[in-house]
Design a protein around this motif. Structure first.
Motif, mmCIF file in Angstrom:
data_model
loop_
_atom_site.group_PDB
_atom_site.id
_atom_site.type_symbol
_atom_site.label_atom_id
_atom_site.label_comp_id
_atom_site.label_asym_id
_atom_site.label_seq_id
_atom_site.Cartn_x
_atom_site.Cartn_y
_atom_site.Cartn_z
ATOM 1 N N TYR A 169 0.833 -1.204 0.000
ATOM 2 C CA TYR A 169 0.000 0.000 0.000
ATOM 3 C C TYR A 169 0.869 1.257 0.000
ATOM 4 O O TYR A 169 0.540 2.251 -0.654
ATOM 5 C CB TYR A 169 -0.931 0.018 1.203
ATOM 6 C CG TYR A 169 -1.674 1.325 1.335
ATOM 7 C CD1 TYR A 169 -2.564 1.734 0.352
ATOM 8 C CD2 TYR A 169 -1.450 2.166 2.420
ATOM 9 C CE1 TYR A 169 -3.223 2.958 0.449
ATOM 10 C CE2 TYR A 169 -2.107 3.381 2.528
ATOM 11 C CZ TYR A 169 -2.990 3.770 1.539
ATOM 12 O OH TYR A 169 -3.641 4.979 1.635
ATOM 13 N N GLY A 170 1.999 1.217 0.713
ATOM 14 C CA GLY A 170 2.923 2.348 0.684
ATOM 15 C C GLY A 170 3.440 2.621 -0.715
ATOM 16 O O GLY A 170 3.620 3.777 -1.101
ATOM 17 N N ILE A 205 3.141 6.136 -2.755
ATOM 18 C CA ILE A 205 4.306 6.781 -3.372
ATOM 19 C C ILE A 205 4.023 7.080 -4.841
ATOM 20 O O ILE A 205 4.299 8.184 -5.340
ATOM 21 C CB ILE A 205 5.549 5.898 -3.216
ATOM 22 C CG1 ILE A 205 5.984 5.848 -1.747
ATOM 23 C CG2 ILE A 205 6.695 6.416 -4.089
ATOM 24 C CD1 ILE A 205 7.068 4.840 -1.462
ATOM 25 N N GLY A 206 3.461 6.092 -5.555
ATOM 26 C CA GLY A 206 3.133 6.313 -6.964
ATOM 27 C C GLY A 206 2.152 7.457 -7.132
ATOM 28 O O GLY A 206 2.295 8.297 -8.025
ATOM 29 N N MET A 207 1.146 7.515 -6.269
ATOM 30 C CA MET A 207 0.149 8.573 -6.358
ATOM 31 C C MET A 207 0.763 9.937 -6.027
ATOM 32 O O MET A 207 0.452 10.946 -6.682
ATOM 33 C CB MET A 207 -1.006 8.263 -5.407
ATOM 34 C CG MET A 207 -2.228 9.101 -5.639
ATOM 35 S SD MET A 207 -3.715 8.415 -4.844
ATOM 36 C CE MET A 207 -3.196 8.381 -3.141
ATOM 37 N N ILE A 253 -3.867 6.851 -11.246
ATOM 38 C CA ILE A 253 -5.101 7.391 -10.675
ATOM 39 C C ILE A 253 -4.854 8.703 -9.946
ATOM 40 O O ILE A 253 -5.798 9.351 -9.461
ATOM 41 C CB ILE A 253 -5.742 6.353 -9.718
ATOM 42 C CG1 ILE A 253 -7.243 6.644 -9.543
ATOM 43 C CG2 ILE A 253 -5.027 6.329 -8.372
ATOM 44 C CD1 ILE A 253 -8.035 6.609 -10.806
ATOM 45 N N SER A 254 -3.627 9.162 -9.894
ATOM 46 C CA SER A 254 -3.251 10.275 -9.023
ATOM 47 C C SER A 254 -3.941 11.586 -9.358
ATOM 48 O O SER A 254 -4.237 12.377 -8.459
ATOM 49 C CB SER A 254 -1.723 10.470 -9.066
ATOM 50 O OG SER A 254 -1.305 10.788 -10.389
ATOM 51 N N ALA A 314 5.010 -3.659 -9.006
ATOM 52 C CA ALA A 314 5.205 -2.646 -10.039
ATOM 53 C C ALA A 314 3.863 -2.205 -10.600
ATOM 54 O O ALA A 314 3.646 -1.017 -10.896
ATOM 55 C CB ALA A 314 6.100 -3.196 -11.146
ATOM 56 N N GLY A 315 2.932 -3.148 -10.745
ATOM 57 C CA GLY A 315 1.592 -2.801 -11.194
ATOM 58 C C GLY A 315 0.889 -1.874 -10.215
ATOM 59 O O GLY A 315 0.189 -0.937 -10.627
#
Length: 404
Positions: free
Chosen positions: A269-270, A274-276, A330-331, A321-322
């Motif tokens: 989840y972290g 981070i991606g968002m 979605i960010s 990675a996905g």
């Protein structure tokens, strides 16, 4: 004399807007800190109240219910009090809600008290969310460039910080009755300080009817009849659902589907967060260069690919990675949807409140819907409902385009 003072006025106005930008970012981050602190201590609350998974799920709905209850009136409150005072008052409710929930769980083990605290917390958060998005959109308009996603990135960073501090508090055995009230008090003090930097409230014309309660109610009712506003709300609903699914289920899905430990599931989840956060930080440059529709279309497709990879990869590493791609993709949808709702300043409060009401229903419907699907096909496979909803939302992208 005018040749000396004229250049100074725009410079002073620009400094005012930049100061307001900092204040809004602080408010977003502190709101995230409060929410992240609560969710980090949910396991302790479950243990203190001896709840089953189903009982905990019902308890958590109290917070979502409070937020949804706040949405229909939050725009009216922001119009009446101004965004600064609305945010400060709403954050007082957040602090009170955290305190009631913490003391009720830790000191008394009293389930109804925790539920009441969560309703108050949700009501304060919902009201604050609308008001700070209205203020953020106003700052964005005056800057003349996209900054709303960065405010939401500040919220994400604040929630991560809150989760981290909550983990430390749990590790050292800090009681809920101490931890959550302390967080609430700190968030309230910081937020009040941040709202002092908000843009000044413009004075209404002496003969204007815009400030009357009746006119504000008419504005909200009119917003509910606007097709563009309703379609933006539907777009934000899908975005909120896609984010909420990751928040509520991605860690559990990896534990169930890939057999990782609970700590590793939390770390996954972290990765999503981070991606968002990265997407919201750097995506503003893309939005200013290419515009909302093409950038949102590209990022939504990235999110679709990310979810599919996360579910079907078969390899835990590739699946992570996905998840990162999902967060990146979605960010931008939620913050840009809020900006689109607030494009016209005179209608911003009414339209943002309508969009928020529609969007926040995702937080009520999302957890039970995924749970029901997960019972039938497995939690990991249930995540595929996200791309099933995201792909049709591409048809809604034209409504996010700024009106001419």
């Amino acid at each position: 004399m005018s040749s000396v003072t004229t250049p100074a006025a725009p410079a002073a106005a620009h400094r005012l807007v930049r100061t307001a930008r900092t204040g809004v970012a602080v408010v977003f981050a502190l709101n995230g800190l409060a929410i992240g602190s609560w969710f980090a201590r949910v396991p302790a609350v479950r243990e203190a109240l001896d709840l089953t998974a189903g009982g905990l799920g019902l308890l958590l709905l109290a917070m979502s219910a409070g937020a949804v209850l706040a949405m229909p009136t939050s725009g009216l409150v922001a119009q009446r009090l101004g965004t600064a005072r609305t945010v400060a008052a709403a954050t007082l409710l957040v602090a009170v809600g955290l305190g009631i929930a913490g003391v009720s769980a830790s000191a008394a083990g009293w389930l109804p008290g925790v539920a009441v605290g969560l309703v108050v917390l949700g009501y304060g958060t919902g009201t604050c969310d609308v008001a700070m998005n209205i203020e953020g959109a106003a700052v964005e308009r005056r800057l003349g460039r996209t900054v709303m996603p960065r405010f939401h990135a500040a919220w994400s960073l604040g929630s991560v910080a809150g989760a981290g501090l909550g983990a430390v508090a749990a590790e050292v055995g800090l009681a809920l009755a101490v931890h959550l009230p302390l967080v609430g008090a700190a968030v309230l003090l910081g937020t009040v300080s941040g709202t002092r930097a908000f843009l000044p409230v413009p004075e209404p014309a002496p003969d204007a009817d815009e400030g009357s309660p009746a006119s504000r109610r008419r504005a909200v009712l009119a917003a509910w009849r606007e097709p563009r506003t309703l379609l933006i709300g539907l777009f934000v609903l899908v975005a909120a659902f896609s984010e909420g699914v990751a928040t509520d289920w991605v860690a559990v899905a990896f534990v169930d589907g890939y057999g990782v430990t609970e700590a590793a599931g939390a770390a996954v989840y972290g990765v999503f967060v981070i991606g968002m956060t990265v997407g919201r930080t750097v995506g503003t440059l893309a939005l200013d260069r290419w515009g909302r529709v093409p950038v949102l279309g590209t990022t939504i497709l990235l999110a679709v690919v990310g979810v599919i990879v996360a579910v079907l990869a078969g390899s835990g590493t590739v699946a992570v990675a996905g998840v990162a791609l999902w967060g990146l993709g979605i960010s931008l949808s939620f913050p840009v949807g809020m900006s689109a709702a607030a494009n016209a300043e005179e209608h911003a409060a009414a339209r943002v409140s309508v969009v928020a009401v529609i969007g926040y229903t995702a937080f009520l419907a999302g957890p039970p819907l995924l749970g029901l699907i997960g019972d039938r096909v497995g939690t990991l496979q249930a995540l595929l409902v996200v791309p099933v909803l995201l792909l049709p939302s591409l048809a809604l992208l034209p409504v996010t385009r700024p009106p001419r």
